[in-house]
Design a protein around this motif. Structure first.
Motif, PDB file in Angstrom:
ATOM      1  N   ALA A  53      53.893  10.448 -24.070  1.00  0.00           N
ATOM      2  CA  ALA A  53      53.177   9.793 -22.973  1.00  0.00           C
ATOM      3  C   ALA A  53      53.153   8.285 -23.161  1.00  0.00           C
ATOM      4  O   ALA A  53      53.309   7.520 -22.191  1.00  0.00           O
ATOM      5  N   ALA A  54      52.967   7.841 -24.402  1.00  0.00           N
ATOM      6  CA  ALA A  54      52.961   6.407 -24.689  1.00  0.00           C
ATOM      7  C   ALA A  54      54.334   5.800 -24.435  1.00  0.00           C
ATOM      8  O   ALA A  54      54.452   4.694 -23.882  1.00  0.00           O
ATOM      9  N   ASP A  55      55.392   6.509 -24.821  1.00  0.00           N
ATOM     10  CA  ASP A  55      56.753   6.027 -24.580  1.00  0.00           C
ATOM     11  C   ASP A  55      57.032   5.916 -23.078  1.00  0.00           C
ATOM     12  O   ASP A  55      57.643   4.941 -22.609  1.00  0.00           O
ATOM     13  N   GLN A  56      56.581   6.915 -22.341  1.00  0.00           N
ATOM     14  CA  GLN A  56      56.791   6.894 -20.892  1.00  0.00           C
ATOM     15  C   GLN A  56      56.042   5.722 -20.254  1.00  0.00           C
ATOM     16  O   GLN A  56      56.570   5.055 -19.357  1.00  0.00           O
ATOM     17  N   ALA A  57      54.832   5.457 -20.726  1.00  0.00           N
ATOM     18  CA  ALA A  57      54.059   4.324 -20.201  1.00  0.00           C
ATOM     19  C   ALA A  57      54.769   3.006 -20.471  1.00  0.00           C
ATOM     20  O   ALA A  57      54.783   2.101 -19.629  1.00  0.00           O
ATOM     21  N   ALA A  58      55.372   2.905 -21.653  1.00  0.00           N
ATOM     22  CA  ALA A  58      56.102   1.683 -21.998  1.00  0.00           C
ATOM     23  C   ALA A  58      57.334   1.508 -21.118  1.00  0.00           C
ATOM     24  O   ALA A  58      57.681   0.384 -20.721  1.00  0.00           O
ATOM     25  N   GLU A  59      58.005   2.608 -20.797  1.00  0.00           N
ATOM     26  CA  GLU A  59      59.221   2.540 -19.990  1.00  0.00           C
ATOM     27  C   GLU A  59      58.927   2.257 -18.517  1.00  0.00           C
ATOM     28  O   GLU A  59      59.633   1.484 -17.873  1.00  0.00           O
ATOM     29  N   THR A  60      57.907   2.888 -17.986  1.00  0.00           N
ATOM     30  CA  THR A  60      57.627   2.794 -16.548  1.00  0.00           C
ATOM     31  C   THR A  60      56.644   1.689 -16.194  1.00  0.00           C
ATOM     32  O   THR A  60      56.586   1.255 -15.041  1.00  0.00           O
ATOM     33  N   GLY A  61      55.845   1.266 -17.183  1.00  0.00           N
ATOM     34  CA  GLY A  61      54.818   0.270 -16.900  1.00  0.00           C
ATOM     35  C   GLY A  61      53.549   0.864 -16.311  1.00  0.00           C
ATOM     36  O   GLY A  61      52.595   0.131 -16.027  1.00  0.00           O
ATOM     37  N   GLU A  62      53.528   2.196 -16.135  1.00  0.00           N
ATOM     38  CA  GLU A  62      52.327   2.848 -15.608  1.00  0.00           C
ATOM     39  C   GLU A  62      51.422   3.252 -16.769  1.00  0.00           C
ATOM     40  O   GLU A  62      51.818   4.048 -17.618  1.00  0.00           O
ATOM     41  N   PRO A  63      50.184   2.744 -16.846  1.00  0.00           N
ATOM     42  CA  PRO A  63      49.274   3.103 -17.931  1.00  0.00           C
ATOM     43  C   PRO A  63      48.971   4.598 -17.922  1.00  0.00           C
ATOM     44  O   PRO A  63      49.085   5.272 -16.893  1.00  0.00           O
ATOM     45  N   VAL A  64      48.590   5.112 -19.074  1.00  0.00           N
ATOM     46  CA  VAL A  64      48.257   6.523 -19.189  1.00  0.00           C
ATOM     47  C   VAL A  64      46.934   6.675 -19.924  1.00  0.00           C
ATOM     48  O   VAL A  64      46.624   5.916 -20.851  1.00  0.00           O
ATOM     49  N   ARG A  65      46.156   7.635 -19.498  1.00  0.00           N
ATOM     50  CA  ARG A  65      44.918   8.006 -20.174  1.00  0.00           C
ATOM     51  C   ARG A  65      45.090   9.439 -20.668  1.00  0.00           C
ATOM     52  O   ARG A  65      45.406  10.334 -19.890  1.00  0.00           O
ATOM     53  N   ILE A  66      44.884   9.643 -21.978  1.00  0.00           N
ATOM     54  CA  ILE A  66      45.103  10.944 -22.590  1.00  0.00           C
ATOM     55  C   ILE A  66      43.769  11.555 -22.999  1.00  0.00           C
ATOM     56  O   ILE A  66      42.974  10.919 -23.694  1.00  0.00           O
ATOM     57  N   TYR A  67      43.555  12.790 -22.572  1.00  0.00           N
ATOM     58  CA  TYR A  67      42.317  13.503 -22.857  1.00  0.00           C
ATOM     59  C   TYR A  67      42.594  14.565 -23.925  1.00  0.00           C
ATOM     60  O   TYR A  67      43.384  15.485 -23.688  1.00  0.00           O
ATOM     61  N   ALA A  68      41.940  14.446 -25.097  1.00  0.00           N
ATOM     62  CA  ALA A  68      42.046  15.459 -26.138  1.00  0.00           C
ATOM     63  C   ALA A  68      41.001  16.532 -25.854  1.00  0.00           C
ATOM     64  O   ALA A  68      39.804  16.312 -26.043  1.00  0.00           O
ATOM     65  N   MET A  69      41.463  17.681 -25.400  1.00  0.00           N
ATOM     66  CA  MET A  69      40.557  18.759 -25.003  1.00  0.00           C
ATOM     67  C   MET A  69      40.636  19.857 -26.060  1.00  0.00           C
ATOM     68  O   MET A  69      41.483  20.747 -26.015  1.00  0.00           O
TER      69      MET A  69
END
Length: 318
Positions: A53-69
């Motif tokens: 998810a972090a790699d994808q955010a870096a590539e696309t420029g779209e921030p990501v919020r990750i929920y540890a459930m």
């Protein structure tokens, strides 16, 4: 912002994945954010999901919020996959057996179970512990308590043994093996050597389900609370651990030493089990230090917890 929900179905007594998925859907259906759900199947998979998810955010420029459930172990994996990465926020929706980390937020801890409040919350940078390259957001320990907590997993697999029963069996086993061991320590350059019962590095305040050894620990002050418990006999270990577990270390400075600093180095006399947010690592020498990496941690909307910089400003204003 993309929202990624990472569910550990084995957390606690088992998570109803379909029920949690429906909770998420109801929260997200009226929002424009893109969202996805990942369900872990094995240990370490939450690390990979967070990294991807972090790699994808870096590539696309779209921030990501990750929920540890899941439990504290799930949160630890997400932290290790996302810490220090730009455009990444994380939080936890506690569904484990202990859920110790969120207890540091006091009366607001229950709010982390409100998915909508998390989605609508804002992030704040928190400190992390670096233990030989593995990151911890809560508490690391070595010694008597770590051996009991980590070895109880072995006894849980025995027929008719409950979680509490496994803990008691592990405790008795480790009392027989020996309460204390020799260690060489160094806290921010101050060296000491001797027999110690346990040693802990605390960013958070709670661990082990009911232990509250570091009530003064602050999650974002750039420092860690180090606790060093002197070696004691089998006859006095129960009372001493009781004082440690209830955060009364400062009341017994001759037995429980409390330091606040940047780094604690530990040299063991043998390969030893280390507890890192409930996860096991084996080492003979280790360093607990404030990590250069931080994590942007999302607090639920409506929370009352205040960052350390705000608290300091309020003290100065008074």
């Amino acid at each position: 912002m993309r929202q990624l929900f990472v569910i550990n179905p084995n957390a606690g007594k088992g998570i109803d994945v379909s029920g949690v998925t429906e909770e998420i859907r109801q929260v997200m259906e009226d929002r424009e954010d893109s969202w996805d759900i990942k369900v872990t199947q094995q240990r370490g998979e939450a690390v990979r999901f967070a990294q991807e998810a972090a790699d994808q955010a870096a590539e696309t420029g779209e921030p990501v919020r990750i929920y540890a459930m899941g439990g504290d172990g799930t949160l630890n994996e997400v932290v290790n996959g996302a810490a220090g990465r730009e455009q990444v926020e994380i939080t936890c929706c506690p569904m484990g057996s202990g859920n110790d980390f969120v207890k540091a937020f006091g009366g607001d801890a229950w709010m982390f179970r409100d998915i909508r409040a998390l989605v609508e919350g804002e992030s704040h940078p928190l400190d992390l512990i670096d233990c030989n390259g593995r990151l911890s957001i809560n508490i690391c320990s070595i010694g008597f308590d770590a051996r009991i907590g980590l070895e109880q997993a072995v006894y849980k697999n025995l027929p008719l043994v409950t979680g509490k029963g496994a803990y008691l069996i592990s405790a008795v086993s480790n009392i027989i093996k020996g309460i204390h061991r020799p260690y060489r320590l160094e806290v921010d350059g101050q060296q000491m050597e001797g027999d110690y019962t346990l040693i802990a590095a605390c960013n958070g305040q709670w661990y082990g389900g009911s232990f509250h050894p570091a009530p003064d620990a602050v999650l974002d002050d750039g420092l860690l609370d180090f606790l060093v418990v002197e070696g004691v006999s089998r006859f006095t270990v129960a009372s001493l651990i009781g004082k440690y577990a209830t955060g009364k270390g400062k009341e017994y400075p001759q037995l429980i030493h409390v330091y606040r600093g940047k780094e604690l180095k530990v040299m063991c006399d043998r390969l030893s089990m280390v507890n890192i947010d409930g996860e096991r690592v084996d080492a003979i020498s280790l360093s607990f230090r404030v990590s250069a990496k931080k994590v942007r941690f999302v607090l639920p909307a409506g929370h009352a917890w205040k960052p350390s910089v705000v608290r300091k400003q309020e003290v100065l204003a008074d």
